[in-house]
Design a protein around this motif. Structure first.
Motif, PDB file in Angstrom:
ATOM      1  N   ARG A 186       0.830  -1.212   0.000  1.00 57.51           N
ATOM      2  CA  ARG A 186       0.000   0.000   0.000  1.00 57.51           C
ATOM      3  C   ARG A 186       0.861   1.258   0.000  1.00 57.51           C
ATOM      4  O   ARG A 186       0.571   2.227  -0.705  1.00 57.51           O
ATOM      5  N   ARG A 187       1.924   1.221   0.781  1.00 54.14           N
ATOM      6  CA  ARG A 187       2.800   2.412   0.836  1.00 54.14           C
ATOM      7  C   ARG A 187       3.427   2.691  -0.536  1.00 54.14           C
ATOM      8  O   ARG A 187       3.447   3.823  -1.005  1.00 54.14           O
ATOM      9  N   LEU A 188       3.939   1.636  -1.182  1.00 54.60           N
ATOM     10  CA  LEU A 188       4.589   1.855  -2.481  1.00 54.60           C
ATOM     11  C   LEU A 188       3.572   2.267  -3.545  1.00 54.60           C
ATOM     12  O   LEU A 188       3.858   3.124  -4.395  1.00 54.60           O
ATOM     13  N   ALA A 189       2.384   1.663  -3.481  1.00 54.19           N
ATOM     14  CA  ALA A 189       1.339   2.046  -4.448  1.00 54.19           C
ATOM     15  C   ALA A 189       0.998   3.522  -4.280  1.00 54.19           C
ATOM     16  O   ALA A 189       0.874   4.276  -5.257  1.00 54.19           O
ATOM     17  N   GLU A 190       0.872   3.940  -3.033  1.00 54.78           N
ATOM     18  CA  GLU A 190       0.533   5.332  -2.750  1.00 54.78           C
ATOM     19  C   GLU A 190       1.647   6.287  -3.203  1.00 54.78           C
ATOM     20  O   GLU A 190       1.379   7.397  -3.674  1.00 54.78           O
ATOM     21  N   ALA A 191       2.883   5.818  -3.100  1.00 54.30           N
ATOM     22  CA  ALA A 191       4.020   6.663  -3.502  1.00 54.30           C
ATOM     23  C   ALA A 191       4.168   6.729  -5.012  1.00 54.30           C
ATOM     24  O   ALA A 191       4.967   7.506  -5.529  1.00 54.30           O
ATOM     25  N   GLY A 192       3.434   5.883  -5.740  1.00 53.30           N
ATOM     26  CA  GLY A 192       3.517   5.920  -7.201  1.00 53.30           C
ATOM     27  C   GLY A 192       4.594   5.032  -7.790  1.00 53.30           C
ATOM     28  O   GLY A 192       4.939   5.149  -8.969  1.00 53.30           O
ATOM     29  N   VAL A 193       5.149   4.124  -6.975  1.00 54.01           N
ATOM     30  CA  VAL A 193       6.171   3.193  -7.480  1.00 54.01           C
ATOM     31  C   VAL A 193       5.490   2.130  -8.348  1.00 54.01           C
ATOM     32  O   VAL A 193       4.420   1.634  -8.000  1.00 54.01           O
ATOM     33  N   GLY A 194       6.090   1.793  -9.473  1.00 57.11           N
ATOM     34  CA  GLY A 194       5.568   0.732 -10.335  1.00 57.11           C
ATOM     35  C   GLY A 194       6.319  -0.566 -10.113  1.00 57.11           C
ATOM     36  O   GLY A 194       7.402  -0.576  -9.515  1.00 57.11           O
ATOM     37  N   ALA A 195       5.745  -1.663 -10.601  1.00 54.24           N
ATOM     38  CA  ALA A 195       6.395  -2.964 -10.413  1.00 54.24           C
ATOM     39  C   ALA A 195       6.332  -3.777 -11.702  1.00 54.24           C
ATOM     40  O   ALA A 195       5.403  -3.628 -12.498  1.00 54.24           O
ATOM     41  N   THR A 196       7.334  -4.627 -11.872  1.00 57.97           N
ATOM     42  CA  THR A 196       7.365  -5.552 -12.998  1.00 57.97           C
ATOM     43  C   THR A 196       7.181  -6.971 -12.488  1.00 57.97           C
ATOM     44  O   THR A 196       7.960  -7.435 -11.657  1.00 57.97           O
ATOM     45  N   GLN A 197       6.148  -7.635 -12.972  1.00 55.56           N
ATOM     46  CA  GLN A 197       6.025  -9.061 -12.688  1.00 55.56           C
ATOM     47  C   GLN A 197       6.826  -9.811 -13.758  1.00 55.56           C
ATOM     48  O   GLN A 197       6.695  -9.500 -14.944  1.00 55.56           O
ATOM     49  N   CYS A 198       7.649 -10.756 -13.317  1.00 57.43           N
ATOM     50  CA  CYS A 198       8.433 -11.568 -14.261  1.00 57.43           C
ATOM     51  C   CYS A 198       7.954 -13.015 -14.098  1.00 57.43           C
ATOM     52  O   CYS A 198       8.562 -13.798 -13.360  1.00 57.43           O
ATOM     53  N   PRO A 199       6.857 -13.373 -14.763  1.00 57.68           N
ATOM     54  CA  PRO A 199       6.188 -14.634 -14.437  1.00 57.68           C
ATOM     55  C   PRO A 199       7.083 -15.873 -14.497  1.00 57.68           C
ATOM     56  O   PRO A 199       7.180 -16.619 -13.524  1.00 57.68           O
ATOM     57  N   SER A 200       7.747 -16.097 -15.627  1.00 56.84           N
ATOM     58  CA  SER A 200       8.536 -17.334 -15.756  1.00 56.84           C
ATOM     59  C   SER A 200       9.722 -17.331 -14.806  1.00 56.84           C
ATOM     60  O   SER A 200       9.975 -18.302 -14.092  1.00 56.84           O
ATOM     61  N   SER A 201      10.459 -16.245 -14.812  1.00 58.13           N
ATOM     62  CA  SER A 201      11.661 -16.170 -13.985  1.00 58.13           C
ATOM     63  C   SER A 201      11.325 -16.365 -12.515  1.00 58.13           C
ATOM     64  O   SER A 201      12.002 -17.096 -11.793  1.00 58.13           O
ATOM     65  N   ASN A 202      10.261 -15.701 -12.066  1.00 54.93           N
ATOM     66  CA  ASN A 202       9.918 -15.797 -10.649  1.00 54.93           C
ATOM     67  C   ASN A 202       9.529 -17.215 -10.270  1.00 54.93           C
ATOM     68  O   ASN A 202       9.873 -17.697  -9.191  1.00 54.93           O
ATOM     69  N   MET A 203       8.835 -17.886 -11.159  1.00 54.45           N
ATOM     70  CA  MET A 203       8.438 -19.253 -10.817  1.00 54.45           C
ATOM     71  C   MET A 203       9.613 -20.216 -10.896  1.00 54.45           C
ATOM     72  O   MET A 203       9.749 -21.113 -10.077  1.00 54.45           O
ATOM     73  N   ILE A 204      10.490 -19.999 -11.876  1.00 53.90           N
ATOM     74  CA  ILE A 204      11.634 -20.910 -12.013  1.00 53.90           C
ATOM     75  C   ILE A 204      12.605 -20.753 -10.855  1.00 53.90           C
ATOM     76  O   ILE A 204      13.097 -21.722 -10.297  1.00 53.90           O
ATOM     77  N   ILE A 205      12.860 -19.494 -10.460  1.00 54.31           N
ATOM     78  CA  ILE A 205      13.990 -19.283  -9.547  1.00 54.31           C
ATOM     79  C   ILE A 205      13.587 -18.865  -8.132  1.00 54.31           C
ATOM     80  O   ILE A 205      14.374 -18.990  -7.207  1.00 54.31           O
ATOM     81  N   CYS A 206      12.367 -18.387  -7.948  1.00 53.89           N
ATOM     82  CA  CYS A 206      11.954 -17.932  -6.617  1.00 53.89           C
ATOM     83  C   CYS A 206      10.796 -18.736  -6.051  1.00 53.89           C
ATOM     84  O   CYS A 206      10.528 -18.682  -4.854  1.00 53.89           O
ATOM     85  N   GLY A 207      10.075 -19.427  -6.880  1.00 60.57           N
ATOM     86  CA  GLY A 207       8.966 -20.243  -6.379  1.00 60.57           C
ATOM     87  C   GLY A 207       7.694 -19.456  -6.110  1.00 60.57           C
ATOM     88  O   GLY A 207       6.742 -19.981  -5.543  1.00 60.57           O
ATOM     89  N   ASP A 208       7.658 -18.189  -6.493  1.00 61.35           N
ATOM     90  CA  ASP A 208       6.427 -17.400  -6.349  1.00 61.35           C
ATOM     91  C   ASP A 208       6.531 -16.238  -7.338  1.00 61.35           C
ATOM     92  O   ASP A 208       7.540 -16.103  -8.015  1.00 61.35           O
ATOM     93  N   ALA A 209       5.515 -15.404  -7.398  1.00 63.49           N
ATOM     94  CA  ALA A 209       5.560 -14.255  -8.311  1.00 63.49           C
ATOM     95  C   ALA A 209       4.740 -13.128  -7.710  1.00 63.49           C
ATOM     96  O   ALA A 209       3.900 -13.352  -6.827  1.00 63.49           O
TER      97      ALA A 209
END
Ligand SMILES: [Zn+2]
Length: 473
Positions: free
Chosen positions: A302-325
């Motif tokens: 909520r804080r970052l959304a309110e500050a206007g920060v954007g995010a990139t979801q990296c679907p394949s990479s996150n699932m292959i190497i982090c186990g979540d997204a």
């Protein structure tokens, strides 16, 4: 008597998606489907045409409505036409170490420490080749703009080599001047060969902005500043980079909350959670977008959304190497701009934005249920959402008249489309695989009937193999 000058290109006989959006809540409650909503609002045109002039969308309409005269007409054969997909996080150099056997089963930290010594062998030629291949590969998957986070600098002028490559390919590009300052000796992860001192980073950042950053409308090249991650850069370079970005009005990018190991590391080294550290460094501004962003808490989101920060979801990479997204649906519901990224070629091992968009659809529905996330929302992430994270939503990510003429006519496997009758956008994303048939960037045709318009490509691929062999040896 005056005659209206002809436009350069007129694409006819297409299912045109000018802007991807799902039906409103009121429409959904009334039983209106996404495709009905989009067509009645004019966001999608069944049997449409689109005219291109001076690198821009000149006009669009329905077949049968008056069309401008054109120097060239292109019949899309009834295919789907969408805005070009936008990639907001990549490490193109990593295609020199794709699917590298000793690293494929590591955690994020193990994977990084296995590959850093290999990447220390990067030089101008290998970075030029990897960027050329990456841009060409992205075009075949319908991507027309990419950012690239280049943070390994064992020798100078690597981003110059990247910009040479994308310029030759004719690809819209946001170079991210990445950096690393803390090697193993200072408690970081990378070896000392790939880190730089702060003065070198800041002066090279300034040089790149002054040389290549084009703030003008329709720019083909922009520059952002991008310290790699909290486990490879100092707090002071985070702060001074944010100040430099402010001075030149350029965007800020870094990795954030990618892995649970990062939480432990941040608490141990900085005595704070990753997002708290990020905020304390002066980065919680609308100038910033962060890659991955998997493990923020609800309050932090909520804080970052309110500050206007954007995010990139990296679907394949996150699932292959982090186990979540990243939970894109929840972040978007908080008002955060969320885009899509393929991430580095050695973590996702593939750079195909159609595939990432489809995986974003699957992730959204897997997490929130079958009525939670639609193909148009996934396409919106890959177009308008991605454009917003890059601070470029006014010009790319949609095809309304005046937008940059970055667009894709899609080819889907014939058998997989058999039976798709009622919703071309859901059919495109669900019933794939889809490949780009024709791609325009800035009004110029870069890919024609599935073939890249790059006479030098075979030579580049051969030289890339030599460079990759040398690096992996
Ligand atoms: Zn990354």
């Amino acid at each position: 008597m005056t005659t209206t000058p002809a436009v350069e290109t007129l694409i006819t006989n297409a299912y045109v998606v000018l802007q991807s959006q799902k039906a409103s809540a009121a429409e959904q409650a009334a039983g209106v489907t996404d495709v009905e909503s989009a067509q009645s609002a004019g966001r999608e045109v069944d049997g449409g045409w689109l005219a291109i002039q001076d690198g821009r969308v000149h006009s669009a309409g329905r077949m049968g409505q008056p069309m401008p005269e054109a120097q060239r007409r292109l019949d899309a054969g009834g295919r789907l036409l969408t805005p070009g997909l936008i990639n907001t996080h990549h490490h193109m150099y990593q295609n020199l170490t794709r699917a590298y056997a000793p690293a494929v089963n590591g955690t994020l930290f193990q994977w990084l420490t296995t590959l850093y010594p290999k990447w220390a062998g990067l030089h101008e030629e290998s970075v030029y080749l990897s960027t050329y291949v990456a841009a060409a590969e992205l075009l075949t998957g319908g991507c027309t703009t990419s950012s690239d986070h280049m943070y390994v600098h064992p020798v100078p002028r690597l981003i110059d080599a990247q910009i040479q490559a994308v310029t030759e390919v004719g690809f819209r590009f946001m170079a991210n001047r990445g950096s690393m300052t803390r090697s193993v000796e200072d408690g970081g992860l990378p070896p000392k060969e790939v880190v730089q001192d702060e003065d070198t980073i800041l002066s090279d950042s300034e040089r790149l902005i002054q040389t290549y950053h084009d703030p003008a409308p329709g720019a083909m090249t922009r520059v952002a500043l991008a310290p790699c991650s909290m486990f490879s850069v100092s707090e002071s370079i985070m702060r001074s980079t944010a100040e430099l970005a402010e001075k030149y009005d350029v965007r800020l990018h870094t990795h954030l909350a990618e892995d649970t190991d990062e939480d432990d590391y941040a608490l141990e080294v900085y005595g704070r959670r990753p997002v708290e550290y990020f905020e304390d460094c002066g980065w919680a501004t609308p100038r910033s977008w962060v890659a991955h962003y998997v493990y923020g808490s609800d309050q932090e989101n909520r804080r970052l959304a309110e500050a206007g920060v954007g995010a990139t979801q990296c679907p394949s990479s996150n699932m292959i190497i982090c186990g979540d997204a990243a939970d894109a649906k929840t972040l978007r519901s908080m008002g955060m701009a969320v885009g899509i990224g393929c991430d580095g070629s050695a973590s996702a091992d593939s750079a195909d934005l159609w595939q990432e968009t489809r995986t974003a659809l699957l992730l959204g529905r897997f997490r929130h249920g079958p009525d939670s996330f639609t193909a148009r929302e996934a396409l919106n992430m890959a177009t308008e959402g991605s454009a917003a994270t890059l601070g470029w939503a006014d010009e790319i990510g949609h095809l309304n008249p005046g937008a940059c003429a970055d667009l894709v006519i899609w080819d889907s496997a014939r058998l997989s489309q058999t039976g798709v009758l009622t919703d071309p956008v859901e059919g495109w994303l669900r019933s794939g695989p889809a490949r780009a048939h024709t791609v325009f960037v800035n009004g110029g045709e870069r890919l024609t009937q599935g073939q890249l318009q790059l006479p030098g490509l075979e030579d580049v691929v051969a030289r890339h193999r030599t460079a990759a062999e040398a690096m992996q040896r």
